[in-house]
Design a protein around this motif. Sequence first.
Motif, PDB file in Angstrom:
ATOM      1  N   LYS A 177      16.883  25.016 -21.834  1.00  0.00           N
ATOM      2  CA  LYS A 177      17.652  24.871 -22.913  1.00  0.00           C
ATOM      3  C   LYS A 177      18.428  26.367 -22.800  1.00  0.00           C
ATOM      4  O   LYS A 177      18.110  27.157 -22.019  1.00  0.00           O
ATOM      5  CB  LYS A 177      16.847  25.086 -24.210  1.00  0.00           C
ATOM      6  CG  LYS A 177      16.106  23.778 -24.698  1.00  0.00           C
ATOM      7  CD  LYS A 177      15.258  23.802 -25.953  1.00  0.00           C
ATOM      8  CE  LYS A 177      14.569  22.344 -26.160  1.00  0.00           C
ATOM      9  NZ  LYS A 177      13.886  22.458 -27.458  1.00  0.00           N
ATOM     10  N   ASP A 409      23.160  15.870 -27.604  1.00  0.00           N
ATOM     11  CA  ASP A 409      22.663  17.224 -26.745  1.00  0.00           C
ATOM     12  C   ASP A 409      22.751  16.573 -25.354  1.00  0.00           C
ATOM     13  O   ASP A 409      21.825  15.303 -25.233  1.00  0.00           O
ATOM     14  CB  ASP A 409      21.434  17.845 -27.403  1.00  0.00           C
ATOM     15  CG  ASP A 409      21.430  19.191 -26.554  1.00  0.00           C
ATOM     16  OD1 ASP A 409      20.809  18.685 -25.371  1.00  0.00           O
ATOM     17  OD2 ASP A 409      21.308  20.260 -26.955  1.00  0.00           O
ATOM     18  N   THR A 412      18.675  17.066 -24.514  1.00  0.00           N
ATOM     19  CA  THR A 412      17.544  16.455 -25.256  1.00  0.00           C
ATOM     20  C   THR A 412      17.924  15.177 -26.030  1.00  0.00           C
ATOM     21  O   THR A 412      17.007  14.717 -26.540  1.00  0.00           O
ATOM     22  CB  THR A 412      17.141  17.509 -26.335  1.00  0.00           C
ATOM     23  OG1 THR A 412      18.305  17.735 -27.206  1.00  0.00           O
ATOM     24  CG2 THR A 412      16.846  18.752 -25.806  1.00  0.00           C
ATOM     25  N   PRO A 459      27.918  19.953 -26.846  1.00  0.00           N
ATOM     26  CA  PRO A 459      26.945  19.365 -26.320  1.00  0.00           C
ATOM     27  C   PRO A 459      26.179  19.674 -24.968  1.00  0.00           C
ATOM     28  O   PRO A 459      25.092  19.247 -24.644  1.00  0.00           O
ATOM     29  CB  PRO A 459      27.422  17.783 -26.189  1.00  0.00           C
ATOM     30  CG  PRO A 459      28.846  18.234 -25.834  1.00  0.00           C
ATOM     31  CD  PRO A 459      29.444  19.338 -26.698  1.00  0.00           C
ATOM     32  N   GLY A 462      24.268  23.312 -26.149  1.00  0.00           N
ATOM     33  CA  GLY A 462      23.261  22.805 -27.140  1.00  0.00           C
ATOM     34  C   GLY A 462      23.196  23.551 -28.643  1.00  0.00           C
ATOM     35  O   GLY A 462      22.866  23.120 -29.539  1.00  0.00           O
ATOM     36  N   ASN A 463      23.591  24.881 -28.687  1.00  0.00           N
ATOM     37  CA  ASN A 463      23.736  25.580 -29.743  1.00  0.00           C
ATOM     38  C   ASN A 463      24.705  26.526 -30.162  1.00  0.00           C
ATOM     39  O   ASN A 463      24.628  27.501 -30.737  1.00  0.00           O
ATOM     40  CB  ASN A 463      22.461  26.591 -29.698  1.00  0.00           C
ATOM     41  CG  ASN A 463      22.622  27.577 -28.707  1.00  0.00           C
ATOM     42  OD1 ASN A 463      23.556  27.382 -27.774  1.00  0.00           O
ATOM     43  ND2 ASN A 463      21.849  28.735 -28.673  1.00  0.00           N
TER      44      ASN A 463
END
Length: 547
Positions: A177, A409, A412, A459, A462-463
């Motif tokens: 991540k 994502d 994930t 995407p 992810g954050n």
Amino acid sequence: SSAQESVPLRHGLEWQPEPWFGHPAVAAMMLAISHFGTALLPVPDEIPPPPPPPPPPPKSPPTAPEAFPRVSAMPLRSGSPTGSISRLSGSEAPPPPPSPMEVDAAFARVAEVAMSVRWDLHGEALYAAKACLEYRSRELERVQKSKEEFSRRLEEAPLERRRLQSADTQEEEVLGKPVLSTEEDEHTELAKLWCRQEVHMDEVTALDVFVTAAGVAYLASASKDGLAIVQGPDAFAFDAPLAGLVPPSDDEEATAVALLRTPASSSDDFLVAAAGRGAQVGIWTSRQLDSEETACIRLSASGNDVVSLASEPSARPRLAGASGMIAFVWNLDNGLTERELRHRGPVSGVRMPCPGYLVSLCTPSAGSGDIAGSAPCLQLWDLRQRLPAAKFFAAAATPGNVCFDAVCDAATDVLLLAVAGNSGFEAWDVRQAVKPLARTTSLPLSGLGAAPISVSLDPYCGNLAAVGSSGPSGSAKGGALLLGRLDEANPIFWHCRDGPDSAAGVLRWAPPSRIASGTHFGRSPGILVAGLADAGLWAGRAEVVDV
């Protein structure tokens, strides 16, 4: 003294008080009897039987009524507390007065009852006061313990925060991540890669990105000049070549564009779908981009303008479009409408972040019966079902200036949603739909009257979330490009220092490349592409900088 005088009564009768009637003991006894009843009087050893009832008076013939009832002067017994008084005929004689000993006994009984009641009340009052003191002491003890616990946690908070951050960093490095710097004097910001001026002749209205199986990237943009332009291969290089252009409508605004894989084809060919001010969507193949051929497929909507297009990321993709109060899903194998998803208000946008799912943004009309009234609503559709799978009401946004995005994502497969409007931003993880993943109502906009006009989620990292805003009073000049992180419940968005001078009306994240990789990220963030109001395109990447 007045008690010893005779009192005249009606009809010439007089009341003669006895000399003992004003005695204090008798007065006390009468007061006690008036308050406590006759139960205070001493009970005799033997109770005499009640007297027999008097015989009924003989019946007499009816006579004329008299002015007053007949009375007879009947002297009462000596010692009566009421003295001598004439009574009505046929009444009983009053009982004899109590003796002085009985009066003293009654007075003593009254005093005893009064003292017992006083001591009982005093005891209850003492017990109540003691209970109040005990409760107060326990409450003070509890408050003191709470203060001590709060002080202890406040002292341990920095150590616990560092420990959790260290544990999260280790876990995210293992899971792959994104790992961003958590120092308080650092934040994540966008750095400009390139800016292409005057790609179009008018404001850019739509963007889409497509990467072939061989890793070749293409970028499509639509504009109010009536054209949809496709750039590539290597669309994110500074001097990207022009692949071709298509006219979705004749001399009218191009409102939407989408790139999608060719059905049942393993080559690098792709399709370009574009729509303008009309109820039709034209589809061209990549081989038709450099020719003047017309669209090979024409898809029909309900008669309203098609304002948004989205392609499904699958081997046999479907195309979705928003027109009026309906979101259409077309099958590209036969060009027929597969689903018509009806809403309770105008649909302003659609996304297909993963196969089989569609996300739409709807503003319910007045009187539609929605529980949130006219608040903007994100609806998640499972295309195998008839009704929406979930609804997300944007509390931080207002109708009129609302934009949204939905992505899956890349690592994930978690579906993320976001909406921005009215200086607010909200994002959700569909696994925890009850509470927003991140929410803020204080976006740092560029001036009075500025509002968010675009939002996009990354995407690949992810954050990360990017928000584009208009200039003061909604002007195209002086807009802002903001970047924030979704791993904070109350995210802070930062201005892009090298951002575009014009408002970014459309945002889209592209796959990362080697120039976007950095040491601060466990997963490389994507490249953010912005379509500008001055007909240009801008691209940048996320990096950590000092405040």
